[in-house]
Design an enzyme around this catalytic site. Structure first.
Site, PDB file in Angstrom:
ATOM      1  N   PHE A 115       0.764  -1.100  -0.017  1.00 40.40           N
ATOM      2  CA  PHE A 115      -0.122   0.016  -0.038  1.00 40.40           C
ATOM      3  C   PHE A 115       0.859   1.099   0.011  1.00 40.40           C
ATOM      4  O   PHE A 115       1.673   1.549   0.906  1.00 40.40           O
ATOM      5  CB  PHE A 115      -0.836   0.023   1.205  1.00 40.40           C
ATOM      6  CG  PHE A 115      -1.932   1.078   1.475  1.00 40.40           C
ATOM      7  CD1 PHE A 115      -3.122   0.863   0.582  1.00 40.40           C
ATOM      8  CD2 PHE A 115      -1.783   2.192   2.179  1.00 40.40           C
ATOM      9  CE1 PHE A 115      -4.159   2.054   0.739  1.00 40.40           C
ATOM     10  CE2 PHE A 115      -2.537   3.120   2.222  1.00 40.40           C
ATOM     11  CZ  PHE A 115      -4.018   2.841   1.719  1.00 40.40           C
ATOM     12  N   GLY A 121       7.309  14.094   1.665  1.00 40.15           N
ATOM     13  CA  GLY A 121       6.657  15.378   2.178  1.00 40.15           C
ATOM     14  C   GLY A 121       5.261  15.231   2.544  1.00 40.15           C
ATOM     15  O   GLY A 121       4.652  16.271   2.579  1.00 40.15           O
ATOM     16  N   GLU A 377      -0.185   4.468   9.268  1.00 41.56           N
ATOM     17  CA  GLU A 377      -1.683   4.454   9.050  1.00 41.56           C
ATOM     18  C   GLU A 377      -2.333   5.653   9.988  1.00 41.56           C
ATOM     19  O   GLU A 377      -3.773   5.493  10.188  1.00 41.56           O
ATOM     20  CB  GLU A 377      -2.514   3.187   9.436  1.00 41.56           C
ATOM     21  CG  GLU A 377      -1.794   2.030   8.452  1.00 41.56           C
ATOM     22  CD  GLU A 377      -2.756   0.805   8.545  1.00 41.56           C
ATOM     23  OE1 GLU A 377      -3.956   0.858   8.673  1.00 41.56           O
ATOM     24  OE2 GLU A 377      -1.888  -0.284   8.484  1.00 41.56           O
TER      25      GLU A 377
END
Length: 399
Positions: A115, A121, A377
Site C-alpha cells: 500500500f 513530504g 496508518e
C-alpha cells in the site's frame, strides 16, 4: 451499535491461531532476514488459509487474526496485515480483471502486495500528495501495444483507455521494494487537495519503477519507491479517477481498528510475561507481586489492555454492521490501543529490569515493535483530529 463478546467458536479459533503462530509460523519468522520480505512465511500464511480470510471475512475476524498472531509471532501478524492492506483496495475497488489476476495469488501467498500512500513530504497529510500522474497521449500501453490518441480531455479518451506517467517518490512503504504489486496513490488533478488523487494498481515490473530498502527500528520490510515516468492506463485505476482518497480512507477505516488489535496482542503478551515474572521473582524477602506498587502496576496494565480490546472490537463491529460513525470508532480504536500498548510494554520492561533489554528477550522485541503503530496508518495526532472532526460534524459544526 451492539456490544461485542467472543463466541465459543471464536475463542477456540483464537487459541488455534496462537498455537499455529508459535509452532508453525515463528520458526519461519526466525529464519527470515530482518528488513526483507519473508516469502516462506507469507506462503505458509497462504497454505493455512489465513490470507484468503482477509477477503472473505469481516473486520472482527481480521482483528481476531491480528491479535492472536501478534501474541505469539509479530512477524507473522505483520506479514498477514501487509498483504491485506496492499490488496484490500483491489478486493473492494478493483475491476473483475484486476481481482481475478491478483487476489488468488495474494491469497495463496505467491504474490506480495503493498500500500503506497506516504511520501517524503506527505505522511500524515495525505491530501498533500505530490506523486504526479500526468496524461501521456504518446505512450504505448504497458503491454507494448499502440495506444489510441487521446481527445482534448487529459483524463479520458472516447476511443480507448486513458494513459498517464507516474513521476515522483513514495517513502515508508511496507513491503517495498520487494512487493509484486503496489496500490499507488497519485495526483491526477493539481491544486485540488484530497479530491484530485487517483489510486492505481501498479505491478512491480513496470518500467521506471525502482526502490530501496530502509533500515528501521522494527524488523519488518519497509522501503522507498521512485517513479520515473512509470506508465499506467485506465485499466490500472482502482475505483474512479480523482476519487482515490475514497479508496485510501475506505481501506484505512477497515485496517485502523485491526492495527489496534495488533497492539492489543502485543500488550497481552507483555502483560502475561509480567504476570509470570512478578509471580516468581524473589525480591525484598518475598515475591515481586507482594509489593503493592508492583501489584497495582500490573492491575493498571491489565485494565488498560482490556479497555483497549473492547474499543477495538466495538470499532470492528461498527464496521461490519455498516454503522455511520465508523471513522470515529476506527480512529478511537487505533489511538487507544496503540497508546495503551506503548504504556503496557514500557511498564513490563520496567518491572522486568535489565534482562528485558537484552537482545532476543520477548520484551526487547516488543519494545522495538510497539513504537511504529502509533505513527503508521495515521499518527496518534491525526486520529485525535479525526475524532474531533467527527464529533463536531455530529452537531453540525466544523472544528
Amino acid at each position: 451499535m451492539s456490544a461485542f463478546s467472543l463466541e465459543p467458536r471464536q475463542i477456540a479459533w483464537c487459541a488455534e491461531l496462537r498455537t499455529l503462530a508459535a509452532e508453525r509460523l515463528r520458526p519461519l519468522a526466525e529464519k527470515g532476514e530482518p528488513g526483507r520480505v519473508n516469502r516462506a512465511l507469507v506462503a505458509e500464511l497462504g497454505r493455512l488459509g489465513l490470507l484468503e480470510r482477509l477477503f472473505t471475512s469481516g473486520a472482527v475476524d481480521l482483528c481476531l487474526m491480528r491479535e492472536s498472531l501478534a501474541y505469539a509471532c509479530t512477524e507473522a501478524e505483520t506479514a498477514l496485515a501487509l498483504q491485506g492492506l496492499g490488496a484490500h483496495p483491489v478486493h473492494a475497488y478493483g475491476t473483475p480483471a484486476q481481482r481475478a489476476h491478483w487476489l488468488p495469488r495474494v491469497s495463496e501467498g505467491t504474490a506480495v502486495a503493498a500500500f503506497a500512500l506516504s511520501e517524503p513530504g506527505a505522511g500524515s497529510d495525505a491530501g498533500a500528495l505530490a506523486l504526479r500522474a500526468e496524461a501521456d497521449p504518446e505512450a504505448a500501453r504497458p503491454d507494448g501495444s499502440p495506444a489510441p490518441a487521446l481527445d482534448a480531455s487529459p483524463l479520458a479518451a472516447p476511443d480507448g483507455p486513458s494513459r498517464w506517467r507516474l513521476t515522483g517518490e513514495k517513502c515508508w512503504i511496507s513491503n517495498a521494494p520487494e512487493a509484486d504489486c503496489y496500490t499507488v496513490f497519485a495526483r491526477t488533478t493539481p491544486g485540488t487537495g484530497a479530491r484530485g488523487v487517483t489510486a492505481f494498481l501498479v505491478p512491480a515490473d513496470r518500467p521506471g519503477l525502482t526502490g530501496a530498502a530502509l533500515e528501521m527500528l522494527s524488523p519488518h520490510p519497509i522501503g522507498s519507491l521512485v517513479f520515473d515516468a512509470v506508465p499506467v492506463t485506465a485499466d490500472d485505476v482502482l475505483g474512479e479517477v480523482d476519487r482515490g482518497f475514497r479508496v485510501a480512507m475506505g481501506t484505512l477505516n477497515l485496517f485502523r481498528p485491526s492495527v489496534g488489535a495488533f497492539a492489543v496482542g502485543m500488550a497481552q503478551a507483555a502483560l502475561d510475561a509480567t504476570l509470570a515474572h512478578t509471580a516468581g521473582r524473589e525480591a525484598f524477602g518475598g515475591k515481586l507481586r507482594d509489593l503493592q506498587t508492583v501489584a497495582h502496576q500490573v492491575a493498571e496494565m491489565a485494565l488498560r489492555t482490556e479497555a483497549a480490546r473492547l474499543m477495538v472490537y466495538a470499532a470492528a463491529t461498527a464496521y461490519d454492521e455498516g454503522a455511520p460513525d465508523v471513522p470515529k470508532h476506527a480512529a478511537m480504536a487505533k489511538l487507544l490501543a496503540t497508546e495503551t500498548a506503548q504504556y503496557v510494554v514500557d511498564a513490563a520492561v520496567q518491572l522486568h529490569g535489565a534482562r528485558a533489554l537484552r537482545r532476543g528477550h520477548l520484551l526487547e522485541h516488543l519494545y522495538r515493535e510497539v513504537r511504529a503503530p502509533r505513527i503508521y496508518e495515521g499518527a496518534s495526532e491525526v486520529q485525535r483530529g479525526i475524532i474531533a472532526k467527527e464529533l463536531y460534524a455530529s452537531i453540525g459544526e466544523a472544528p
